[in-house]
Design a protein around this motif. Structure first.
Motif, PDB file in Angstrom:
ATOM      1  N   LEU A  70       0.832  -1.200   0.000  1.00 41.19           N
ATOM      2  CA  LEU A  70       0.000   0.000   0.000  1.00 41.19           C
ATOM      3  C   LEU A  70       0.868   1.252   0.000  1.00 41.19           C
ATOM      4  CD1 LEU A  70      -3.039   0.556  -0.021  1.00 41.19           C
ATOM      5  CD2 LEU A  70      -2.959   0.750   2.473  1.00 41.19           C
ATOM      6  N   PHE A  71       1.955   1.218   0.769  1.00 43.26           N
ATOM      7  CA  PHE A  71       2.929   2.311   0.723  1.00 43.26           C
ATOM      8  C   PHE A  71       3.474   2.471  -0.701  1.00 43.26           C
ATOM      9  CE2 PHE A  71       3.737   2.261   5.458  1.00 43.26           C
ATOM     10  CZ  PHE A  71       3.594   3.626   5.639  1.00 43.26           C
ATOM     11  N   GLY A  72       3.685   1.336  -1.381  1.00 40.98           N
ATOM     12  CA  GLY A  72       4.252   1.384  -2.722  1.00 40.98           C
ATOM     13  C   GLY A  72       3.350   2.050  -3.742  1.00 40.98           C
ATOM     14  N   SER A  73       2.035   2.109  -3.471  1.00 44.73           N
ATOM     15  CA  SER A  73       1.117   2.740  -4.422  1.00 44.73           C
ATOM     16  C   SER A  73       0.593   4.095  -3.952  1.00 44.73           C
ATOM     17  CB  SER A  73      -0.071   1.813  -4.695  1.00 44.73           C
ATOM     18  OG  SER A  73      -0.761   1.525  -3.496  1.00 44.73           O
ATOM     19  N   LEU A  74       0.570   4.317  -2.624  1.00 44.82           N
ATOM     20  CA  LEU A  74      -0.004   5.563  -2.111  1.00 44.82           C
ATOM     21  C   LEU A  74       1.002   6.452  -1.385  1.00 44.82           C
ATOM     22  CD1 LEU A  74      -3.448   4.310  -0.720  1.00 44.82           C
ATOM     23  CD2 LEU A  74      -2.951   5.375  -2.930  1.00 44.82           C
ATOM     24  N   GLY A  75       2.192   5.938  -1.098  1.00 42.66           N
ATOM     25  CA  GLY A  75       3.204   6.759  -0.445  1.00 42.66           C
ATOM     26  C   GLY A  75       2.714   7.358   0.856  1.00 42.66           C
ATOM     27  N   THR A  76       2.837   8.679   0.990  1.00 42.72           N
ATOM     28  CA  THR A  76       2.438   9.342   2.228  1.00 42.72           C
ATOM     29  C   THR A  76       0.920   9.362   2.416  1.00 42.72           C
ATOM     30  OG1 THR A  76       2.401  11.517   1.148  1.00 42.72           O
ATOM     31  CG2 THR A  76       4.471  10.831   2.161  1.00 42.72           C
ATOM     32  N   GLY A  77       0.169   8.913   1.424  1.00 40.57           N
ATOM     33  CA  GLY A  77      -1.286   8.845   1.545  1.00 40.57           C
ATOM     34  C   GLY A  77      -1.780   7.550   2.157  1.00 40.57           C
ATOM     35  N   THR A  78      -0.857   6.674   2.563  1.00 39.76           N
ATOM     36  CA  THR A  78      -1.244   5.384   3.130  1.00 39.76           C
ATOM     37  C   THR A  78      -2.026   5.544   4.429  1.00 39.76           C
ATOM     38  OG1 THR A  78       0.674   4.300   2.119  1.00 39.76           O
ATOM     39  CG2 THR A  78      -0.377   3.168   3.960  1.00 39.76           C
ATOM     40  N   ALA A  79      -1.535   6.397   5.325  1.00 38.82           N
ATOM     41  CA  ALA A  79      -2.237   6.626   6.592  1.00 38.82           C
ATOM     42  C   ALA A  79      -3.618   7.216   6.347  1.00 38.82           C
ATOM     43  CB  ALA A  79      -1.418   7.544   7.495  1.00 38.82           C
ATOM     44  N   LEU A  80      -3.733   8.117   5.373  1.00 40.45           N
ATOM     45  CA  LEU A  80      -5.029   8.718   5.044  1.00 40.45           C
ATOM     46  C   LEU A  80      -6.003   7.646   4.564  1.00 40.45           C
ATOM     47  CD1 LEU A  80      -6.872  11.158   4.575  1.00 40.45           C
ATOM     48  CD2 LEU A  80      -5.805  11.441   2.314  1.00 40.45           C
ATOM     49  N   ALA A  81      -5.541   6.760   3.681  1.00 39.98           N
ATOM     50  CA  ALA A  81      -6.411   5.691   3.164  1.00 39.98           C
ATOM     51  C   ALA A  81      -6.874   4.763   4.283  1.00 39.98           C
ATOM     52  CB  ALA A  81      -5.681   4.900   2.083  1.00 39.98           C
ATOM     53  N   ILE A  82      -5.955   4.389   5.184  1.00 37.69           N
ATOM     54  CA  ILE A  82      -6.326   3.504   6.290  1.00 37.69           C
ATOM     55  C   ILE A  82      -7.271   4.221   7.245  1.00 37.69           C
ATOM     56  CG2 ILE A  82      -5.444   2.229   8.278  1.00 37.69           C
ATOM     57  CD1 ILE A  82      -2.942   1.638   6.667  1.00 37.69           C
ATOM     58  N   GLY A  83      -7.032   5.512   7.495  1.00 37.38           N
ATOM     59  CA  GLY A  83      -7.925   6.278   8.352  1.00 37.38           C
ATOM     60  C   GLY A  83      -9.335   6.351   7.791  1.00 37.38           C
ATOM     61  N   LEU A  84      -9.443   6.594   6.479  1.00 36.90           N
ATOM     62  CA  LEU A  84     -10.759   6.606   5.841  1.00 36.90           C
ATOM     63  C   LEU A  84     -11.420   5.227   5.913  1.00 36.90           C
ATOM     64  CD1 LEU A  84      -9.989   8.766   2.656  1.00 36.90           C
ATOM     65  CD2 LEU A  84     -11.299   9.464   4.685  1.00 36.90           C
ATOM     66  N   ALA A  85     -10.615   4.191   5.751  1.00 36.71           N
ATOM     67  CA  ALA A  85     -11.155   2.829   5.843  1.00 36.71           C
ATOM     68  C   ALA A  85     -11.696   2.548   7.243  1.00 36.71           C
ATOM     69  CB  ALA A  85     -10.073   1.815   5.477  1.00 36.71           C
ATOM     70  N   VAL A  86     -10.997   3.023   8.269  1.00 37.92           N
ATOM     71  CA  VAL A  86     -11.458   2.823   9.647  1.00 37.92           C
ATOM     72  C   VAL A  86     -12.783   3.536   9.876  1.00 37.92           C
ATOM     73  CG1 VAL A  86     -10.963   3.347  12.072  1.00 37.92           C
ATOM     74  CG2 VAL A  86      -9.163   2.415  10.608  1.00 37.92           C
ATOM     75  N   LEU A  87     -12.909   4.765   9.379  1.00 37.98           N
ATOM     76  CA  LEU A  87     -14.172   5.500   9.520  1.00 37.98           C
ATOM     77  C   LEU A  87     -15.314   4.748   8.834  1.00 37.98           C
ATOM     78  CD1 LEU A  87     -13.065   9.217   8.938  1.00 37.98           C
ATOM     79  CD2 LEU A  87     -13.744   8.124  11.090  1.00 37.98           C
TER      80      LEU A  87
END
Length: 467
Positions: free
Chosen positions: A52-69
């Motif tokens: 996921l880091f390999g495709s989203l870079g610094t946006g990985t935490a944002l994607a996981i945060g949105l997934a948690v919501l």
């Protein structure tokens, strides 16, 4: 015209001996340990997050945060349906009971894709972290882990809860170490977390982050498997020597405790890695063992790697335990030809485990370790999103008069929460690749053919059991 009622049984057809029931032996603590181990924060972090880091870079935490919501809304849906239909069949039992038998069958096949594919993907990751001791073929290592986990899945559930709890402590310690090291080497402002990029200069489009939500949901998806244990959950005693048998509060508490804890222990190290990596270019091909070594020493990196390997083994043990319950329930609910049904619904009198279903699940997953991991993971994200979508739609039917039962946990904010989840999941689903969507659709078409050619013509088959 009212919908055709879904056949529900509490015992098999007349003339057949009742199968041995699963034992109600775990509460919120044991259920949370088992389910959290299935989420397995460490293996999610160290096996699923690097790509996921390999495709989203610094946006990985944002994607996981949105997934948690998004998962908060999904957790509401699972908690309500899990107490309305407390069956080891999980998603398929819920949908069959609330919507229709056909919808339940399609849901079963979606869940079956997930339960067969996810454990081998996790098990294959163990070889990379055992490399600190020597080279191990990933397929062989993964298959051995699956077979060992199958052996553990044959013993008592309460014993496994304590064992997996010990492993869980080990993996949490590994996560804490990575988090502390990452924050201690913070090299950039927290603002980068809200500006997805691979190099800190060129931004990643929001649509790419949304497409990545399928994988992000995969990272935290294990919380929902608490409902697989509903038949084996008990309520706290209301007085000395007394115990309620309906898992009214236990299921919902286990779902939310698991989601909350897993969200924290996955998101915190992801943020630490994003802020502490010496060069953002490293995120494209992230090697967490090498990163830990660069932050500390080779000896420390070896210790962390072995802890991660232990976490992966822990995750696979719990997955085999929970996934075997789904296959057991399908046999008890007569989804297959009668000899297969009888075999799958057998429960060990000594350990209380569905041993045939456990062997079928574990051995099959061991064989899948020899399939390329790209093939295994291609449709997993799509299957997870589609499964959540089925549950979110089904809960909209759960308030009909036929399903007004006492001792059922009811979500606040109905129907707004499930409708919002349906819209969000639908958007994520159509954002996935056409190939992954086509493969998943092909599996469902074959499953529908089995339904129309075999199950639909036999009203004594696919009878959902609610203990």
């Amino acid at each position: 015209m009212p919908p055709h009622p879904v056949p529900v049984q509490t015992d098999p057809a007349a003339g057949s001996p009742a199968p041995r029931s699963l034992t109600r032996s775990i509460g919120v603590g044991g259920g949370t340990l088992l389910t959290l181990s299935c989420v397995t924060p460490a293996s999610s972090l160290f096996v699923l997050v690097p790509p996921l880091f390999g495709s989203l870079g610094t946006g990985t935490a944002l994607a996981i945060g949105l997934a948690v919501l998004l998962c908060v809304g999904i957790a509401f849906c699972y908690s309500e349906l899990g107490t309305l239909v407390p069956s080891s069949g999980g998603e398929y039992a819920m949908v069959s009971t609330v919507v229709s038998r056909f919808a339940g069958w399609i849901t079963f096949m979606l869940s079956f894709i997930v339960i067969l594919v996810v454990p081998p993907i996790i098990a294959l990751g163990v070889a990379g972290y055992l490399a600190v001791l020597g080279h191990v073929d990933p397929s062989v290592a993964g298959a051995l882990v699956m077979l060992a986990a199958t052996g553990m899945g044959l013993v008592n559930l309460r014993s496994n809860a304590w064992l997996t709890g010990i492993f869980l402590v080990i993996e949490i310690l590994a996560i804490v170490v990575v988090s502390v090291l990452g924050f201690a080497h913070t090299d950039r402002p927290a603002a980068v977390l809200g500006r997805p990029s691979m190099d800190g200069v060129h931004p990643i489009a929001l649509v790419s982050v949304i497409a990545g939500l399928a994988v992000a949901l995969f990272v935290v998806q294990g919380f929902s498997t608490a409902v697989y244990l509903a038949e084996e959950m008990r309520e706290p005693a209301v007085s000395r020597g007394e115990e309620m048998r309906e898992p009214h509060k236990t299921v919902s508490r286990t779902v939310f405790w698991t989601l909350g804890i897993s969200a924290v222990v996955i998101l915190v190290p992801v943020v630490a890695i994003t802020l502490g990596v010496p060069d953002l270019a490293i995120l494209q091909n992230l090697d967490l063992t090498a990163l830990v070594v660069s932050w500390s020493s080779s000896a420390f990196g070896t210790i962390v790697s072995l802890c991660i390997a232990a976490a992966i083994v822990n995750a696979v043990i719990v997955m085999v335990i929970q996934n075997s319950r789904v296959l057991y329930a399908s046999g008890r609910d007569r989804a297959w030809p009668e000899p297969v049904n009888r075999a799958l619904s057998v429960v060990s009198p000594r350990f209380g485990a569905p041993w045939v279903a456990t062997l079928v699940v574990g051995v099959s997953e061991a064989v899948l370790c020899f399939v390329p991991v790209e093939t295994l993971s291609g449709v997993t994200g799509v299957a997870v999103v589609a499964l959540y979508l089925a549950i979110s739609v089904s809960v909209l039917w759960a308030r009909r008069p036929a399903h007004r039962r006492p001792q059922v946990w009811r979500m606040p904010g109905w129907p707004v929460v499930p409708v919002a989840a349906v819209l969000a999941l639908g958007y994520v689903l159509v954002s996935q690749s056409l190939l992954d969507l086509a493969i998943t659709t092909g599996v469902l078409v074959v499953s529908a053919g089995y339904w129309w050619g075999y199950l639909r013509r036999r009203p004594d088959r696919w009878l959902v059991t609610i203990p």
